[in-house]
Motif scaffolding. Structure first.
Motif, PDB file in Angstrom:
ATOM      1  N   ASN A   1      43.672  27.777  32.372  1.00 43.26           N
ATOM      2  CA  ASN A   1      42.839  28.888  33.110  1.00 43.26           C
ATOM      3  C   ASN A   1      43.718  29.933  33.368  1.00 43.26           C
ATOM      4  O   ASN A   1      43.282  31.009  33.431  1.00 43.26           O
ATOM      5  CB  ASN A   1      41.785  28.411  34.011  1.00 43.26           C
ATOM      6  N   ASN A   2      44.720  29.667  34.331  1.00 46.64           N
ATOM      7  CA  ASN A   2      45.605  30.924  34.583  1.00 46.64           C
ATOM      8  C   ASN A   2      46.372  31.887  33.593  1.00 46.64           C
ATOM      9  O   ASN A   2      46.299  32.872  33.692  1.00 46.64           O
ATOM     10  CB  ASN A   2      46.939  30.226  35.491  1.00 46.64           C
ATOM     11  N   TRP A   3      46.728  30.990  32.408  1.00 47.25           N
ATOM     12  CA  TRP A   3      47.208  31.635  31.207  1.00 47.25           C
ATOM     13  C   TRP A   3      45.859  32.526  30.441  1.00 47.25           C
ATOM     14  O   TRP A   3      46.170  33.646  30.253  1.00 47.25           O
ATOM     15  CB  TRP A   3      47.883  30.689  30.430  1.00 47.25           C
ATOM     16  N   LEU A   4      44.876  31.877  30.330  1.00 47.31           N
ATOM     17  CA  LEU A   4      43.912  32.533  29.707  1.00 47.31           C
ATOM     18  C   LEU A   4      43.049  33.755  30.384  1.00 47.31           C
ATOM     19  O   LEU A   4      42.855  34.724  29.863  1.00 47.31           O
ATOM     20  CB  LEU A   4      42.792  31.513  29.006  1.00 47.31           C
ATOM     21  N   ASP A   5      42.896  33.369  31.767  1.00 47.07           N
ATOM     22  CA  ASP A   5      42.442  34.377  32.423  1.00 47.07           C
ATOM     23  C   ASP A   5      43.336  35.480  32.569  1.00 47.07           C
ATOM     24  O   ASP A   5      42.882  36.773  32.443  1.00 47.07           O
ATOM     25  CB  ASP A   5      42.123  33.879  33.764  1.00 47.07           C
ATOM     26  N   SER A   6      44.624  35.430  32.829  1.00 44.96           N
ATOM     27  CA  SER A   6      45.524  36.320  33.061  1.00 44.96           C
ATOM     28  C   SER A   6      45.619  37.021  31.670  1.00 44.96           C
ATOM     29  O   SER A   6      45.957  38.431  31.651  1.00 44.96           O
ATOM     30  CB  SER A   6      46.903  35.870  33.250  1.00 44.96           C
ATOM     31  N   SER A   7      45.659  36.474  30.403  1.00 49.62           N
ATOM     32  CA  SER A   7      45.884  37.130  29.234  1.00 49.62           C
ATOM     33  C   SER A   7      44.556  37.989  28.765  1.00 49.62           C
ATOM     34  O   SER A   7      44.379  39.117  28.221  1.00 49.62           O
ATOM     35  CB  SER A   7      45.658  36.198  27.814  1.00 49.62           C
ATOM     36  N   ASP A   8      43.393  37.453  29.206  1.00 47.40           N
ATOM     37  CA  ASP A   8      41.775  38.319  28.941  1.00 47.40           C
ATOM     38  C   ASP A   8      41.965  39.441  29.908  1.00 47.40           C
ATOM     39  O   ASP A   8      41.763  40.584  29.606  1.00 47.40           O
ATOM     40  CB  ASP A   8      40.899  37.520  29.424  1.00 47.40           C
ATOM     41  N   ASP A   9      42.654  39.407  31.226  1.00 46.42           N
ATOM     42  CA  ASP A   9      42.623  40.608  32.042  1.00 46.42           C
ATOM     43  C   ASP A   9      43.634  41.574  31.520  1.00 46.42           C
ATOM     44  O   ASP A   9      43.223  42.764  31.774  1.00 46.42           O
ATOM     45  CB  ASP A   9      42.982  39.801  33.499  1.00 46.42           C
ATOM     46  N   ALA A  10      44.592  41.298  31.031  1.00 50.63           N
ATOM     47  CA  ALA A  10      45.809  42.203  30.570  1.00 50.63           C
ATOM     48  C   ALA A  10      44.976  42.623  29.292  1.00 50.63           C
ATOM     49  O   ALA A  10      45.204  44.258  29.349  1.00 50.63           O
ATOM     50  CB  ALA A  10      47.010  41.167  30.125  1.00 50.63           C
ATOM     51  N   PHE A  11      44.553  42.315  28.518  1.00 53.21           N
ATOM     52  CA  PHE A  11      43.874  43.021  27.329  1.00 53.21           C
ATOM     53  C   PHE A  11      42.792  43.887  27.694  1.00 53.21           C
ATOM     54  O   PHE A  11      42.414  44.809  27.047  1.00 53.21           O
ATOM     55  CB  PHE A  11      43.652  42.102  26.090  1.00 53.21           C
ATOM     56  N   ASP A  12      42.069  43.412  28.890  1.00 50.64           N
ATOM     57  CA  ASP A  12      41.086  44.347  29.336  1.00 50.64           C
ATOM     58  C   ASP A  12      41.565  45.757  29.812  1.00 50.64           C
ATOM     59  O   ASP A  12      41.042  46.678  29.484  1.00 50.64           O
ATOM     60  CB  ASP A  12      40.241  43.738  30.512  1.00 50.64           C
ATOM     61  N   LYS A  13      42.780  45.394  30.667  1.00 50.38           N
ATOM     62  CA  LYS A  13      43.453  46.661  31.026  1.00 50.38           C
ATOM     63  C   LYS A  13      43.933  47.456  29.809  1.00 50.38           C
ATOM     64  O   LYS A  13      43.970  48.900  30.032  1.00 50.38           O
ATOM     65  CB  LYS A  13      44.610  46.219  31.836  1.00 50.38           C
ATOM     66  N   VAL A  14      44.357  46.899  28.706  1.00 48.41           N
ATOM     67  CA  VAL A  14      44.982  47.449  27.417  1.00 48.41           C
ATOM     68  C   VAL A  14      43.712  48.469  26.909  1.00 48.41           C
ATOM     69  O   VAL A  14      44.093  49.510  26.499  1.00 48.41           O
ATOM     70  CB  VAL A  14      45.439  46.533  26.650  1.00 48.41           C
ATOM     71  N   GLY A  15      42.713  47.578  26.843  1.00 49.23           N
ATOM     72  CA  GLY A  15      41.329  48.389  26.346  1.00 49.23           C
ATOM     73  C   GLY A  15      41.054  49.512  27.003  1.00 49.23           C
ATOM     74  O   GLY A  15      40.621  50.646  26.626  1.00 49.23           O
ATOM     75  N   SER A  16      41.008  49.536  28.476  1.00 50.84           N
ATOM     76  CA  SER A  16      40.759  50.610  29.272  1.00 50.84           C
ATOM     77  C   SER A  16      41.722  51.662  29.132  1.00 50.84           C
ATOM     78  O   SER A  16      41.296  52.871  28.839  1.00 50.84           O
ATOM     79  CB  SER A  16      40.856  50.257  30.822  1.00 50.84           C
ATOM     80  N   ALA A  17      42.997  51.579  28.675  1.00 47.69           N
ATOM     81  CA  ALA A  17      44.034  52.635  28.687  1.00 47.69           C
ATOM     82  C   ALA A  17      43.654  53.124  27.187  1.00 47.69           C
ATOM     83  O   ALA A  17      43.942  54.183  26.966  1.00 47.69           O
ATOM     84  CB  ALA A  17      45.384  51.697  28.676  1.00 47.69           C
ATOM     85  N   LEU A  18      43.261  52.298  26.166  1.00 44.17           N
ATOM     86  CA  LEU A  18      43.140  53.085  24.774  1.00 44.17           C
ATOM     87  C   LEU A  18      41.718  53.733  24.949  1.00 44.17           C
ATOM     88  O   LEU A  18      41.736  54.777  24.024  1.00 44.17           O
ATOM     89  CB  LEU A  18      42.996  51.808  23.911  1.00 44.17           C
ATOM     90  N   GLN A  19      40.778  53.296  25.696  1.00 47.36           N
ATOM     91  CA  GLN A  19      39.455  54.163  25.802  1.00 47.36           C
ATOM     92  C   GLN A  19      39.920  55.404  26.277  1.00 47.36           C
ATOM     93  O   GLN A  19      39.660  56.531  25.909  1.00 47.36           O
ATOM     94  CB  GLN A  19      38.605  53.442  26.891  1.00 47.36           C
TER      95      GLN A  19
END
Length: 289
Positions: free
Chosen positions: A70-88
């Motif tokens: 869960n630590n790995w997956l949650d951290s990965s999802d949060d990281a790509f959420d931040k990438v998505g915000s940056a691309l937006q």
């Protein structure tokens, strides 16, 4: 067969000793709540207890592994959420810069902010869980983006794309990392093309949209694995309840039954003492009374 006083006394003492042992065992069961306090009390129960305890310990270890997943997956999802915000934000800037009313000075400011967004995403590429880089494949001690060279790996790429798996059940492993080197490299190249003028801002809007779609696809894969982790966690919780129940049924004493047996044994012991007192041969003092 001739029964002597010595034989009567010996049998009485042996029976009293056996009675004491039975009361001692019952007392230990009541005090500890366990059927056996040493393997010799009941070898079968003791061996079964070892098996049930081993099964429970394995379940507890798998639950700890689930926490790491869960630590790995949650951290990965949060990281790509931040990438998505940056691309937006990059998309908004590209739309603004593509407007004919935007001045040269404004476009320079857009380029400056796009460069900051690029660096932000480079930092996200080096996200860690504990002391491990989660986007570096099996090279978890190596950062995906090398700040010294200012780029992503160009050699040993296979290692950065290998899966990191954690066992969550007997013979069942789950992939916990996300092979994202190509995603980050493509995003970085897109920012480089915009900065170097290889694409105009109208074209950049389409490029950014492509990268945002790739991010959504990546997050969908992470979400699917998160759902499976929840299912595995539910299964482990059920196994924990079953293993705990089996261990309890095997080892825990029936308190009401044990107390009843203790009371019964005390009555038998008192009766044995009373009868024994009559069996023991009177002494010379008793005859002189």
């Amino acid at each position: 067969m001739r029964v002597t006083q010595a034989m009567l006394s010996s049998n009485m003492l042996r029976n009293l000793s056996t009675s004491y042992n039975k009361m001692g065992k019952l007392q230990n069961q009541i005090e500890t709540g366990k059927k056996v306090n040493r393997p010799s009390d009941d070898p079968v129960v003791a061996m079964k207890g070892i098996g049930y305890r081993t099964a429970l310990e394995k379940v507890e270890q798998f639950q700890r592994n689930i926490g790491e997943v869960n630590n790995w997956l949650d951290s990965s999802d949060d990281a790509f959420d931040k990438v998505g915000s940056a691309l937006q934000r990059a998309n908004e800037l590209a739309v603004k810069a593509a407007s004919e009313t935007t001045t040269v000075d404004d476009r320079q400011k857009v380029l400056s902010e796009l460069d900051q967004l690029r660096q932000h995403i480079q930092n996200i590429a080096n996200t860690k869980v504990g002391d491990k880089y989660i986007f570096s494949g099996t090279k978890t001690t190596t950062a995906l983006f090398d700040e010294k060279s200012g780029g992503y790996p160009t050699t040993n790429i296979d290692a950065f794309n290998k899966d990191v798996e954690i066992e969550v059940f007997d013979g069942i492993t789950l992939k916990v990392n996300t092979n994202a080197i190509d995603v980050f490299k493509n995003i970085d190249q897109m920012f480089a093309d915009i900065k170097e003028g290889n694409v105009n801002y109208s074209e950049a809007i389409g490029k950014i949209d492509e990268q945002m779609n790739e991010i959504l696809t990546t997050r969908a894969d992470i979400g699917a694995r998160q759902n499976r982790v929840e299912l595995m966690n539910d299964r482990l919780q059920s196994q924990e309840v079953i293993a705990t129940k089996q261990m309890s049924e095997n080892e825990d004493v029936d308190m009401e039954k044990a107390i009843t047996e203790m009371i019964t044994q005390e009555s038998i012991h008192r009766a044995a003492l009373s009868v024994g007192a009559r069996i023991i041969q009177p002494s010379l003092v008793d005859f002189l009374r």
